[in-house]
Design a protein around this motif. Structure first.
Motif, mmCIF file in Angstrom:
data_model
loop_
_atom_site.group_PDB
_atom_site.id
_atom_site.type_symbol
_atom_site.label_atom_id
_atom_site.label_comp_id
_atom_site.label_asym_id
_atom_site.label_seq_id
_atom_site.Cartn_x
_atom_site.Cartn_y
_atom_site.Cartn_z
ATOM 1 N N VAL A 55 34.119 38.229 48.206
ATOM 2 C CA VAL A 55 33.171 39.325 47.975
ATOM 3 C C VAL A 55 33.607 40.297 46.886
ATOM 4 N N ASP A 56 34.901 40.358 46.580
ATOM 5 C CA ASP A 56 35.361 41.301 45.561
ATOM 6 C C ASP A 56 35.286 40.678 44.173
ATOM 7 N N ARG A 57 34.825 41.478 43.218
ATOM 8 C CA ARG A 57 34.766 41.008 41.834
ATOM 9 C C ARG A 57 36.191 40.815 41.305
ATOM 10 N N PRO A 58 36.472 39.708 40.607
ATOM 11 C CA PRO A 58 37.839 39.485 40.107
ATOM 12 C C PRO A 58 38.272 40.614 39.168
ATOM 13 N N ARG A 59 39.402 41.237 39.520
ATOM 14 C CA ARG A 59 39.848 42.380 38.726
ATOM 15 C C ARG A 59 41.359 42.524 38.842
ATOM 16 N N TRP A 60 42.044 42.597 37.701
ATOM 17 C CA TRP A 60 43.488 42.812 37.686
ATOM 18 C C TRP A 60 43.885 43.808 36.582
ATOM 19 N N ASP A 61 42.864 44.430 35.965
ATOM 20 C CA ASP A 61 43.124 45.469 34.971
ATOM 21 C C ASP A 61 41.964 46.456 35.023
ATOM 22 N N LEU A 62 41.716 47.178 33.937
ATOM 23 C CA LEU A 62 40.656 48.189 33.939
ATOM 24 C C LEU A 62 39.257 47.592 33.849
ATOM 25 N N ARG A 63 39.148 46.363 33.441
ATOM 26 C CA ARG A 63 37.831 45.754 33.302
ATOM 27 C C ARG A 63 37.241 45.462 34.677
ATOM 28 N N ALA A 64 36.018 45.934 34.925
ATOM 29 C CA ALA A 64 35.403 45.801 36.245
ATOM 30 C C ALA A 64 34.080 45.050 36.212
ATOM 31 N N ASP A 65 33.823 44.284 35.147
ATOM 32 C CA ASP A 65 32.534 43.596 35.031
ATOM 33 C C ASP A 65 32.688 42.081 34.910
ATOM 34 N N ARG A 66 33.826 41.543 35.345
ATOM 35 C CA ARG A 66 33.996 40.094 35.278
ATOM 36 C C ARG A 66 33.035 39.418 36.259
ATOM 37 N N PRO A 67 32.474 38.277 35.883
ATOM 38 C CA PRO A 67 31.516 37.604 36.782
ATOM 39 C C PRO A 67 32.200 36.976 37.982
#
Length: 465
Positions: free
Chosen positions: A385-397
């Motif tokens: 359910v969580d969007r893939p994120r490991w840095d400041l970018r929060a719009d990865r599909p």
């Protein structure tokens, strides 16, 4: 003859990166390991217990040798520790087991399955794991339908394990009942419709996810989904049908969760999910007479309530530590031989994960198993359910591939009520495989292990499913 310019505008064309033969063989071996887990008792039915044991032990030895030779990146501090605690408690039960030989043999099976799961998770990337699971399921489905066709077209009679054509005292003894063309339940190569049904359901889930991920040859995937659906319907497994409803519920909830943009929006979905889940479970239990009658089953889940009463009565004699690990029960052990009889056969499991664990490892085992499953559900849920994120970018599909672990969890949780499948074979294999992989690589294609494997396998240029 054409000559490249001394001042090119771009790099000269090069051949695409291709996988090395060694890695192709490694992935083929991983597929064989998964086929062995998914096919259940097929090796036993075909060649007997001794040959099946030799194959299991030899394959585990080869996987360990490959692991030592390849040395994949493993963060040893990030192991599924609740699973390791449960395994340790099962090993310690050797010291007080009422059936020590059965405990020793079944512990070996548990350790082999766990080792194979960790091996596959360590040497393959997320994309390759799901691709290999799909390939293994294709083999199991294809062999199952081919086996049933062979029995119906050439043998034209039910057959017993070992390819013996002989009349049995009870149909439950048959490997295949020759039901393919008469509308009855079919059992596949595992010789049990209640094992074939969940495998067919798992195949539908895996193929659908790969289709959504735009894997190559999507039209062929539709054919495989149709075959899996056919086997699912013909297996007519009540627990598999209920598990399918659980998969649909979890899938809808995950997709709704992915649409939220604010943290507070998820709360209403969690409440609705809990209400529907608990309400559906309560309605299912209260209406079990009508529901299971419609599915051709008794309201007591085909005798399971009687089995549970007998097992709980023995388990209550040693409620804290249990009688000793035994998954599955050894029918030749005096402690189990003739203890619970169903259709003239000695029962080999409690037909409930929770009742089985209580019998074998007591309340302590139940606590450890509860924590194991809770940790698995927690991690796979947020993996989905969580969007893939490991840095400041929060719009990865989102990736459709992240759905598989949590949907597998839904299947196993439903099955845990009326089957002991999550304790052995493909159930335990996938619990350990996904539990290990999520801890090691919480993002698909990201992290030391994923990136190293992607470079070795040429996946940096072909991100297929």
């Amino acid at each position: 003859m054409a000559v490249y310019s001394k001042h090119p505008a771009s790099a000269p064309p090069t051949a695409p990166v291709r996988e090395k033969t060694g890695h192709l063989l490694l992935r083929g071996w991983c597929i064989f390991v998964l086929v062995t887990a998914f096919s259940g008792t097929a090796w036993v039915n075909a060649f007997g217990e001794l040959v099946a044991a030799i194959i299991a032990i030899a394959s585990a030895g080869l996987s360990i040798a490959l692991w030592l030779a390849i040395r994949p990146v493993v963060q040893w501090r990030r192991l599924p520790w609740f699973a390791m605690s449960y395994i340790l408690w099962a090993v310690l039960s050797l010291t007080w087991s009422a059936w020590p030989l059965t405990t020793a043999i079944t512990l070996l099976l548990l350790l082999i399955t766990t080792t194979q799961a960790f091996f596959v998770a360590a040497v393959l990337t997320w994309r390759e794991i799901i691709r290999s699971i799909g390939a293994a399921l294709k083999w199991v489905l294809a062999l199952s339908i081919a086996f049933e066709l062979w029995v119906s077209l050439f043998v034209q009679a039910p057959i017993l394990p070992g390819f013996v054509v002989e009349k049995a005292d009870d149909p439950i003894m048959y490997w295949s009942r020759d039901n393919l063309f008469d509308g009855g339940r079919i059992q596949g190569i595992m010789g049990n419709a209640n094992l074939l049904g969940p495998i067919a359901l798992l195949a539908i889930v895996v193929f659908a996810i790969r289709y959504a991920a735009r894997a190559p040859r999507r039209a062929v995937l539709l054919v495989w989904m149709a075959l899996a659906a056919f086997l699912f319907v013909r297996a007519a497994s009540a627990t598999a049908i209920v598990a399918a409803a659980g998969v649909v519920l979890v899938l809808i909830t995950v997709l709704l969760m992915r649409r939220t943009t604010k943290p507070g929006q998820r709360t209403r979905y969690y409440i609705g999910y809990a209400v529907v889940g608990l309400g559906g479970g309560l309605a299912l239990w209260l209406s079990r007479d009508a529901i299971f009658s419609a599915l051709g089953r008794g309201a007591d889940l085909t005798g399971r309530e009687d089995i549970w009463k007998a097992v709980l009565a023995r388990a209550d004699e040693r409620p804290v530590v249990g009688w000793g690990f035994a998954t599955p029960w050894a029918p030749w052990d005096p402690a189990f031989d003739g203890w619970i009889i169903d259709h003239g056969q000695t029962v080999m499991q409690a037909h409930s994960l929770w009742v089985d664990v209580y019998l074998q490892l007591g309340i302590i085992g139940l606590v450890l198993m509860s924590m194991l499953l809770l940790a698995y559900v927690w991690r796979t849920w947020f993996f989905a359910v969580d969007r893939p994120r490991w840095d400041l970018r929060a719009d990865r599909p989102y990736s459709p591939l992240t759905l598989l672990p949590t949907l597998v969890g839904a299947i196993l949780l439903v099955q845990s009520i009326a089957e002991s499948t999550p304790l052995l074979l493909w159930g335990w294999m996938l619990l350990m495989l996904f539990g290990f992989k999520i801890k090691q690589s919480p993002h698909i294609g990201v992290g030391p292990a994923e990136e190293r494997l992607a470079i070795e396998q040429g996946e940096l240029t072909k991100r297929d499913a």
